[in-house]
Design a protein around this motif. Structure first.
Motif, PDB file in Angstrom:
ATOM      1  N   MET A   1       0.697  -1.057   0.023  1.00  0.00           N
ATOM      2  CA  MET A   1       0.070  -0.044  -0.070  1.00  0.00           C
ATOM      3  C   MET A   1       0.919   1.271  -0.058  1.00  0.00           C
ATOM      4  O   MET A   1       1.966   1.285   0.576  1.00  0.00           O
ATOM      5  N   ALA A   2       0.374   2.311  -0.768  1.00  0.00           N
ATOM      6  CA  ALA A   2       1.309   3.591  -0.828  1.00  0.00           C
ATOM      7  C   ALA A   2       1.278   4.319   0.388  1.00  0.00           C
ATOM      8  O   ALA A   2       0.400   4.309   1.118  1.00  0.00           O
ATOM      9  N   MET A   3       2.048   4.803   0.618  1.00  0.00           N
ATOM     10  CA  MET A   3       2.332   5.719   1.862  1.00  0.00           C
ATOM     11  C   MET A   3       1.958   7.295   1.694  1.00  0.00           C
ATOM     12  O   MET A   3       1.532   7.848   2.726  1.00  0.00           O
ATOM     13  N   PHE A   4       2.331   7.739   0.535  1.00  0.00           N
ATOM     14  CA  PHE A   4       2.044   9.079   0.228  1.00  0.00           C
ATOM     15  C   PHE A   4       0.986   9.555  -0.478  1.00  0.00           C
ATOM     16  O   PHE A   4       0.257  10.583  -0.134  1.00  0.00           O
ATOM     17  N   ILE A   5       0.514   8.802  -1.215  1.00  0.00           N
ATOM     18  CA  ILE A   5      -0.670   9.070  -2.020  1.00  0.00           C
ATOM     19  C   ILE A   5      -1.561   7.988  -2.550  1.00  0.00           C
ATOM     20  O   ILE A   5      -1.109   6.961  -2.378  1.00  0.00           O
ATOM     21  N   ARG A   6      -2.738   8.199  -2.857  1.00  0.00           N
ATOM     22  CA  ARG A   6      -3.910   7.362  -3.123  1.00  0.00           C
ATOM     23  C   ARG A   6      -4.297   7.618  -4.620  1.00  0.00           C
ATOM     24  O   ARG A   6      -4.563   8.970  -4.822  1.00  0.00           O
ATOM     25  N   VAL A   7      -4.215   6.878  -5.580  1.00  0.00           N
ATOM     26  CA  VAL A   7      -5.090   7.108  -6.740  1.00  0.00           C
ATOM     27  C   VAL A   7      -6.177   6.430  -7.078  1.00  0.00           C
ATOM     28  O   VAL A   7      -6.109   5.303  -6.872  1.00  0.00           O
ATOM     29  N   ASP A   8      -7.257   7.353  -6.997  1.00  0.00           N
ATOM     30  CA  ASP A   8      -8.582   6.865  -7.504  1.00  0.00           C
ATOM     31  C   ASP A   8      -9.019   6.773  -8.621  1.00  0.00           C
ATOM     32  O   ASP A   8      -8.615   8.020  -9.420  1.00  0.00           O
ATOM     33  N   VAL A   9      -9.600   5.907  -9.217  1.00  0.00           N
ATOM     34  CA  VAL A   9      -9.897   5.911 -10.640  1.00  0.00           C
ATOM     35  C   VAL A   9     -11.585   5.456 -10.644  1.00  0.00           C
ATOM     36  O   VAL A   9     -11.987   4.637 -10.240  1.00  0.00           O
ATOM     37  N   ASP A  10     -12.189   6.184 -11.427  1.00  0.00           N
ATOM     38  CA  ASP A  10     -13.653   6.296 -11.877  1.00  0.00           C
ATOM     39  C   ASP A  10     -14.069   5.613 -13.160  1.00  0.00           C
ATOM     40  O   ASP A  10     -13.719   6.515 -14.060  1.00  0.00           O
ATOM     41  N   ASN A  11     -13.637   4.223 -13.137  1.00  0.00           N
ATOM     42  CA  ASN A  11     -13.752   3.664 -14.514  1.00  0.00           C
ATOM     43  C   ASN A  11     -15.128   3.919 -15.288  1.00  0.00           C
ATOM     44  O   ASN A  11     -15.212   3.807 -16.478  1.00  0.00           O
ATOM     45  N   THR A  12     -16.138   4.306 -14.565  1.00  0.00           N
ATOM     46  CA  THR A  12     -17.525   4.494 -15.451  1.00  0.00           C
ATOM     47  C   THR A  12     -17.295   5.867 -16.158  1.00  0.00           C
ATOM     48  O   THR A  12     -17.844   5.956 -17.198  1.00  0.00           O
ATOM     49  N   VAL A  13     -16.307   6.841 -15.704  1.00  0.00           N
ATOM     50  CA  VAL A  13     -15.986   7.927 -16.557  1.00  0.00           C
ATOM     51  C   VAL A  13     -15.077   7.476 -17.517  1.00  0.00           C
ATOM     52  O   VAL A  13     -15.165   8.008 -18.937  1.00  0.00           O
ATOM     53  N   VAL A  14     -14.077   6.770 -17.158  1.00  0.00           N
ATOM     54  CA  VAL A  14     -13.044   6.462 -18.321  1.00  0.00           C
ATOM     55  C   VAL A  14     -13.636   5.640 -19.370  1.00  0.00           C
ATOM     56  O   VAL A  14     -13.325   5.973 -20.764  1.00  0.00           O
ATOM     57  N   GLU A  15     -14.787   4.729 -19.079  1.00  0.00           N
ATOM     58  CA  GLU A  15     -15.277   3.989 -20.116  1.00  0.00           C
ATOM     59  C   GLU A  15     -16.030   4.839 -21.107  1.00  0.00           C
ATOM     60  O   GLU A  15     -16.143   4.258 -22.401  1.00  0.00           O
ATOM     61  N   LYS A  16     -16.447   6.128 -20.833  1.00  0.00           N
ATOM     62  CA  LYS A  16     -17.368   6.721 -21.624  1.00  0.00           C
ATOM     63  C   LYS A  16     -16.458   7.404 -22.663  1.00  0.00           C
ATOM     64  O   LYS A  16     -17.185   7.908 -23.819  1.00  0.00           O
ATOM     65  N   THR A  17     -15.150   7.475 -22.543  1.00  0.00           N
ATOM     66  CA  THR A  17     -14.300   8.470 -23.481  1.00  0.00           C
ATOM     67  C   THR A  17     -13.542   7.426 -24.337  1.00  0.00           C
ATOM     68  O   THR A  17     -12.641   6.537 -23.624  1.00  0.00           O
ATOM     69  N   PRO A  18     -13.735   7.170 -25.626  1.00  0.00           N
ATOM     70  CA  PRO A  18     -13.080   6.048 -26.211  1.00  0.00           C
ATOM     71  C   PRO A  18     -11.675   6.728 -26.220  1.00  0.00           C
ATOM     72  O   PRO A  18     -11.166   7.662 -26.569  1.00  0.00           O
ATOM     73  N   GLY A  19     -10.722   5.578 -26.120  1.00  0.00           N
ATOM     74  CA  GLY A  19      -9.350   5.669 -26.001  1.00  0.00           C
ATOM     75  C   GLY A  19      -8.543   6.360 -24.776  1.00  0.00           C
ATOM     76  O   GLY A  19      -7.432   6.402 -24.528  1.00  0.00           O
ATOM     77  N   LEU A  20      -9.456   6.753 -23.995  1.00  0.00           N
ATOM     78  CA  LEU A  20      -9.146   7.457 -22.682  1.00  0.00           C
ATOM     79  C   LEU A  20      -8.077   6.345 -21.794  1.00  0.00           C
ATOM     80  O   LEU A  20      -7.047   6.773 -21.227  1.00  0.00           O
ATOM     81  N   ALA A  21      -8.665   5.070 -21.741  1.00  0.00           N
ATOM     82  CA  ALA A  21      -7.697   4.206 -20.996  1.00  0.00           C
ATOM     83  C   ALA A  21      -6.466   4.098 -21.391  1.00  0.00           C
ATOM     84  O   ALA A  21      -5.392   4.263 -20.652  1.00  0.00           O
ATOM     85  N   ALA A  22      -6.296   3.937 -22.614  1.00  0.00           N
ATOM     86  CA  ALA A  22      -4.952   3.829 -23.344  1.00  0.00           C
ATOM     87  C   ALA A  22      -3.926   5.289 -23.244  1.00  0.00           C
ATOM     88  O   ALA A  22      -2.966   5.118 -22.997  1.00  0.00           O
ATOM     89  N   LYS A  23      -4.755   6.412 -23.242  1.00  0.00           N
ATOM     90  CA  LYS A  23      -4.144   7.349 -23.226  1.00  0.00           C
ATOM     91  C   LYS A  23      -3.666   7.611 -21.580  1.00  0.00           C
ATOM     92  O   LYS A  23      -2.496   8.086 -21.484  1.00  0.00           O
ATOM     93  N   LEU A  24      -4.410   7.208 -20.696  1.00  0.00           N
ATOM     94  CA  LEU A  24      -4.131   7.161 -19.320  1.00  0.00           C
ATOM     95  C   LEU A  24      -2.831   6.401 -19.019  1.00  0.00           C
ATOM     96  O   LEU A  24      -1.752   6.758 -18.229  1.00  0.00           O
ATOM     97  N   VAL A  25      -2.691   5.244 -19.639  1.00  0.00           N
ATOM     98  CA  VAL A  25      -1.509   4.350 -19.589  1.00  0.00           C
ATOM     99  C   VAL A  25      -0.338   4.786 -20.169  1.00  0.00           C
ATOM    100  O   VAL A  25       0.892   5.023 -19.643  1.00  0.00           O
TER     101      VAL A  25
END
Length: 73
Positions: A1-25
């Motif tokens: 588990m991370a000590m300094f930050i947490r990264v939250d992903v709302d995949n319901t938002v990511v799924e709505k934009t074509p290509g966004l998942a690949a862009k984030l990677v």
């Protein structure tokens, strides 16, 4: 588990934009994201989270889908 930050992903938002998942990677310089089990989603690579430089590129790509939470404030 991370000590300094947490990264939250709302995949319901990511799924709505074509290509966004690949862009984030692609935009993350420390490989915090990987494609999820569905190609339109992302997963957080927990062992890389503490390497985050707080560059804000992921939040620029998806302001409503990604949230970086500082755990030390």
């Amino acid at each position: 588990m991370a000590m300094f930050i947490r990264v939250d992903v709302d995949n319901t938002v990511v799924e709505k934009t074509p290509g966004l998942a690949a862009k984030l990677v692609e935009v993350c310089p420390v490989k915090i994201f990987k494609l999820g089990s569905r190609p339109t989603t992302v997963e957080v690579v927990e062992e890389n989270v503490d390497e985050c430089t707080l560059c804000d590129l992921c939040m620029q790509a998806s302001p409503e889908g990604i949230r970086v939470v500082k755990l030390y404030e």
